[in-house]
Write an enzyme that holds these catalytic residues in place. Structure first.
Site, PDB file in Angstrom:
ATOM      1  N   ARG A  25      -0.269  -8.681  13.642  1.00 51.28           N
ATOM      2  CA  ARG A  25      -0.909  -7.737  12.713  1.00 51.28           C
ATOM      3  C   ARG A  25      -1.711  -8.460  11.639  1.00 51.28           C
ATOM      4  O   ARG A  25      -2.774  -7.987  11.231  1.00 51.28           O
ATOM      5  CB  ARG A  25       0.148  -6.837  12.078  1.00 51.28           C
ATOM      6  CG  ARG A  25       0.490  -5.659  13.002  1.00 51.28           C
ATOM      7  CD  ARG A  25       1.918  -5.213  12.839  1.00 51.28           C
ATOM      8  NE  ARG A  25       2.200  -4.663  11.537  1.00 51.28           N
ATOM      9  CZ  ARG A  25       3.418  -4.652  10.989  1.00 51.28           C
ATOM     10  NH1 ARG A  25       4.440  -5.179  11.638  1.00 51.28           N
ATOM     11  NH2 ARG A  25       3.601  -4.119   9.817  1.00 51.28           N
ATOM     12  N   ARG A  55      11.431  -5.573   5.298  1.00 52.32           N
ATOM     13  CA  ARG A  55      11.174  -4.159   4.966  1.00 52.32           C
ATOM     14  C   ARG A  55      12.173  -3.237   5.687  1.00 52.32           C
ATOM     15  O   ARG A  55      12.503  -3.442   6.840  1.00 52.32           O
ATOM     16  CB  ARG A  55       9.751  -3.774   5.372  1.00 52.32           C
ATOM     17  CG  ARG A  55       9.489  -2.273   5.238  1.00 52.32           C
ATOM     18  CD  ARG A  55       8.022  -1.914   5.208  1.00 52.32           C
ATOM     19  NE  ARG A  55       7.302  -2.291   6.408  1.00 52.32           N
ATOM     20  CZ  ARG A  55       5.980  -2.200   6.519  1.00 52.32           C
ATOM     21  NH1 ARG A  55       5.234  -1.772   5.495  1.00 52.32           N
ATOM     22  NH2 ARG A  55       5.388  -2.563   7.632  1.00 52.32           N
ATOM     23  N   ARG A 115      -9.621   0.426   9.201  1.00 57.82           N
ATOM     24  CA  ARG A 115      -9.132  -0.898   9.560  1.00 57.82           C
ATOM     25  C   ARG A 115     -10.180  -1.725  10.282  1.00 57.82           C
ATOM     26  O   ARG A 115      -9.908  -2.867  10.648  1.00 57.82           O
ATOM     27  CB  ARG A 115      -7.908  -0.759  10.455  1.00 57.82           C
ATOM     28  CG  ARG A 115      -6.585  -0.848   9.681  1.00 57.82           C
ATOM     29  CD  ARG A 115      -5.471  -0.623  10.672  1.00 57.82           C
ATOM     30  NE  ARG A 115      -4.233  -1.274  10.360  1.00 57.82           N
ATOM     31  CZ  ARG A 115      -3.241  -0.706   9.659  1.00 57.82           C
ATOM     32  NH1 ARG A 115      -3.392   0.465   9.110  1.00 57.82           N
ATOM     33  NH2 ARG A 115      -2.112  -1.358   9.497  1.00 57.82           N
ATOM     34  N   LYS A 129       0.827  -1.211   0.000  1.00 64.82           N
ATOM     35  CA  LYS A 129       0.000   0.000   0.000  1.00 64.82           C
ATOM     36  C   LYS A 129       0.863   1.263   0.000  1.00 64.82           C
ATOM     37  O   LYS A 129       0.614   2.201  -0.751  1.00 64.82           O
ATOM     38  CB  LYS A 129      -0.948   0.018   1.217  1.00 64.82           C
ATOM     39  CG  LYS A 129      -1.891  -1.168   1.275  1.00 64.82           C
ATOM     40  CD  LYS A 129      -2.844  -1.097   2.462  1.00 64.82           C
ATOM     41  CE  LYS A 129      -2.148  -1.061   3.818  1.00 64.82           C
ATOM     42  NZ  LYS A 129      -1.380  -2.294   4.126  1.00 64.82           N
ATOM     43  N   ARG A 180      11.398  -0.963  11.166  1.00 65.07           N
ATOM     44  CA  ARG A 180      10.373  -0.503  12.105  1.00 65.07           C
ATOM     45  C   ARG A 180      10.311  -1.408  13.324  1.00 65.07           C
ATOM     46  O   ARG A 180      10.526  -2.612  13.221  1.00 65.07           O
ATOM     47  CB  ARG A 180       9.004  -0.509  11.398  1.00 65.07           C
ATOM     48  CG  ARG A 180       8.752   0.752  10.598  1.00 65.07           C
ATOM     49  CD  ARG A 180       7.545   0.653   9.710  1.00 65.07           C
ATOM     50  NE  ARG A 180       6.378   0.024  10.335  1.00 65.07           N
ATOM     51  CZ  ARG A 180       5.203  -0.072   9.732  1.00 65.07           C
ATOM     52  NH1 ARG A 180       5.029   0.413   8.505  1.00 65.07           N
ATOM     53  NH2 ARG A 180       4.191  -0.661  10.338  1.00 65.07           N
TER      54      ARG A 180
HETATM   55  P1  ADP Z   1       2.160  -1.808   3.248  1.00 66.16           P
HETATM   56  O1  ADP Z   1       2.155  -0.311   3.211  1.00 66.16           O
HETATM   57  O2  ADP Z   1       0.938  -2.402   2.582  1.00 66.16           O
HETATM   58  O3  ADP Z   1       2.385  -2.370   4.617  1.00 66.16           O
HETATM   59  P2  ADP Z   1       4.746  -1.614   1.817  1.00 66.16           P
HETATM   60  O4  ADP Z   1       4.488  -0.784   0.613  1.00 66.16           O
HETATM   61  O5  ADP Z   1       5.459  -0.997   2.959  1.00 66.16           O
HETATM   62  O6  ADP Z   1       3.369  -2.302   2.330  1.00 66.16           O
HETATM   63  O7  ADP Z   1       5.547  -2.912   1.339  1.00 66.16           O
HETATM   64  C1  ADP Z   1       5.991  -3.894   2.280  1.00 66.16           C
HETATM   65  C2  ADP Z   1       7.379  -4.389   1.874  1.00 66.16           C
HETATM   66  O8  ADP Z   1       7.298  -5.146   0.659  1.00 66.16           O
HETATM   67  C3  ADP Z   1       8.397  -3.280   1.599  1.00 66.16           C
HETATM   68  O9  ADP Z   1       9.654  -3.757   2.043  1.00 66.16           O
HETATM   69  C4  ADP Z   1       8.362  -3.108   0.075  1.00 66.16           C
HETATM   70  O10 ADP Z   1       9.610  -2.665  -0.420  1.00 66.16           O
HETATM   71  C5  ADP Z   1       8.054  -4.529  -0.385  1.00 66.16           C
HETATM   72  N1  ADP Z   1       7.221  -4.585  -1.592  1.00 66.16           N
HETATM   73  C6  ADP Z   1       6.210  -3.721  -1.950  1.00 66.16           C
HETATM   74  N2  ADP Z   1       5.641  -4.124  -3.113  1.00 66.16           N
HETATM   75  C7  ADP Z   1       6.266  -5.266  -3.477  1.00 66.16           C
HETATM   76  C8  ADP Z   1       6.118  -6.189  -4.588  1.00 66.16           C
HETATM   77  N3  ADP Z   1       5.181  -5.975  -5.532  1.00 66.16           N
HETATM   78  N4  ADP Z   1       6.924  -7.254  -4.629  1.00 66.16           N
HETATM   79  C9  ADP Z   1       7.863  -7.459  -3.656  1.00 66.16           C
HETATM   80  N5  ADP Z   1       8.054  -6.656  -2.591  1.00 66.16           N
HETATM   81  C10 ADP Z   1       7.266  -5.571  -2.497  1.00 66.16           C
HETATM   82  P1  ADP Z   2       1.245  -1.903   8.040  1.00 63.68           P
HETATM   83  O1  ADP Z   2       0.580  -1.501   6.774  1.00 63.68           O
HETATM   84  O2  ADP Z   2       2.631  -2.414   7.857  1.00 63.68           O
HETATM   85  O3  ADP Z   2       0.432  -2.762   8.939  1.00 63.68           O
HETATM   86  P2  ADP Z   2       0.828   0.783   9.155  1.00 63.68           P
HETATM   87  O4  ADP Z   2       1.991   1.656   9.031  1.00 63.68           O
HETATM   88  O5  ADP Z   2      -0.356   1.025   8.306  1.00 63.68           O
HETATM   89  O6  ADP Z   2       1.409  -0.663   9.005  1.00 63.68           O
HETATM   90  O7  ADP Z   2       0.326   0.782  10.670  1.00 63.68           O
HETATM   91  C1  ADP Z   2       1.203   0.565  11.752  1.00 63.68           C
HETATM   92  C2  ADP Z   2       0.421   0.490  13.060  1.00 63.68           C
HETATM   93  O8  ADP Z   2      -0.245   1.747  13.292  1.00 63.68           O
HETATM   94  C3  ADP Z   2      -0.690  -0.546  13.093  1.00 63.68           C
HETATM   95  O9  ADP Z   2      -0.209  -1.844  13.450  1.00 63.68           O
HETATM   96  C4  ADP Z   2      -1.601   0.053  14.181  1.00 63.68           C
HETATM   97  O10 ADP Z   2      -1.060  -0.160  15.481  1.00 63.68           O
HETATM   98  C5  ADP Z   2      -1.525   1.530  13.891  1.00 63.68           C
HETATM   99  N1  ADP Z   2      -2.563   1.961  12.932  1.00 63.68           N
HETATM  100  C6  ADP Z   2      -2.379   2.437  11.668  1.00 63.68           C
HETATM  101  N2  ADP Z   2      -3.555   2.736  11.095  1.00 63.68           N
HETATM  102  C7  ADP Z   2      -4.528   2.435  12.013  1.00 63.68           C
HETATM  103  C8  ADP Z   2      -5.946   2.509  12.009  1.00 63.68           C
HETATM  104  N3  ADP Z   2      -6.633   2.926  10.931  1.00 63.68           N
HETATM  105  N4  ADP Z   2      -6.599   2.122  13.138  1.00 63.68           N
HETATM  106  C9  ADP Z   2      -5.931   1.707  14.227  1.00 63.68           C
HETATM  107  N5  ADP Z   2      -4.601   1.599  14.293  1.00 63.68           N
HETATM  108  C10 ADP Z   2      -3.883   1.965  13.197  1.00 63.68           C
END
Ligand code: ADP
Ligand code: ADP
Ligand code: ZN
Length: 216
Positions: free
Chosen positions: A170, A126, A92, A16, A159
């Site tokens: 998660r 990541r 979420r 995302k 992170r």
């Molecule tokens: P999200 O915001 O949904 O948690 P991220 O964009 O941070 O996801 O991506 C999670 C991890 O996967 C990052 O380390 C990113 O570089 C990697 N990543 C994102 N898209 C792809 C893909 N299409 N194929 C492989 N790795 C990816």
């Molecule tokens: P990822 O896509 O890797 O799960 P995010 O960066 O979106 O991580 O979120 C990290 C953390 O921030 C989540 O595990 C949660 O604790 C908190 N968080 C983010 N967005 C929300 C939301 N919409 N509602 C509740 N908690 C949230």
């Protein structure tokens, strides 16, 4: 063209953040991300918001959801100031989805689909830029120089919640709370499923085509 209002859904690690950066750049919209907003305010005092813990950090490091009241306020403020947006990390749960409906209409709802095995590999590998939040992966998307951001030269860090224990929690929180949100949007005309398991470039091509088709 009016700036589109885009919602991007998917489990942690689906891509995302990576794809939201592309969307923000391509369509000139704001990237509104609750994860980054909360990380920037991890030690904020939320004791007056009937929360169990006093700061977002306590929830985030365990991989649990921060209370709705805190997150709803962040999103409401950000959306009221944005002219077009890509919203990432919210809603979420179904309560947040109901809240969002009262705040804005949406032009496109994207849902990134990725298997659980792949998500664990992506999250544990990541790395993020400490300065500009750009995303990398040690294996799938490495920076030119290890530990250094290609975009701004900042330090790349892991992170606190990208360890295996928090990652598994998660993903469970996603299945229980956020999967119902995706099912809630599934029958809408503007809902599009994207195969998130392709390369980042292929995922982006599909997303751009889907957004262009919806906003035409
Ligand atoms: P999200 O915001 O949904 O948690 P991220 O964009 O941070 O996801 O991506 C999670 C991890 O996967 C990052 O380390 C990113 O570089 C990697 N990543 C994102 N898209 C792809 C893909 N299409 N194929 C492989 N790795 C990816
Ligand atoms: P990822 O896509 O890797 O799960 P995010 O960066 O979106 O991580 O979120 C990290 C953390 O921030 C989540 O595990 C949660 O604790 C908190 N968080 C983010 N967005 C929300 C939301 N919409 N509602 C509740 N908690 C949230
Ligand atoms: Zn950077």
């Amino acid at each position: 063209m009016v700036a589109p209002r885009i919602l991007i859904l998917g489990p942690p690690g689906a891509g995302k953040g990576t794809q939201s950066s592309n969307l923000a750049q391509e369509y000139g919209v704001e990237h509104v991300t609750t994860g980054d907003a909360l990380r920037a305010n991890k030690q904020m005092d939320i004791s007056d918001m009937d929360a169990e813990y006093d700061t977002p950090a306590a929830y985030m490091d365990a991989g649990d959801l921060v209370p709705d009241k805190v997150v709803n306020a962040i999103v409401e403020k950000a959306l009221s100031q944005a002219n077009g947006f890509v919203l990432d990390g919210y809603p979420r749960n179904l309560e947040q989805a109901a809240e969002l409906e009262g705040m804005t209409d949406l032009d496109v709802v994207l849902s990134l689909d990725v298997s659980r095995e792949e998500l664990i590999d992506r999250l544990t590998g990541r790395r993020v830029c400490d300065d500009c939040s750009a995303n990398y992966h040690v294996e799938f998307s490495p920076p030119e120089e290890a530990g250094v951001c290609d975009e701004c030269g900042g330090d790349l860090i892991q992170r606190d919640d990208d360890n295996e224990g928090s990652v598994r929690n998660r993903l469970d929180v996603f299945d229980e709370n956020t999967q119902p949100v995706i099912d809630h949007y599934r029958n809408d005309d503007d809902f599009v499923v994207i195969d998130g398991e392709q390369t980042p470039g292929e995922v982006w091509a599909d997303i751009r085509a889907a957004v262009d088709a919806q906003i035409e």
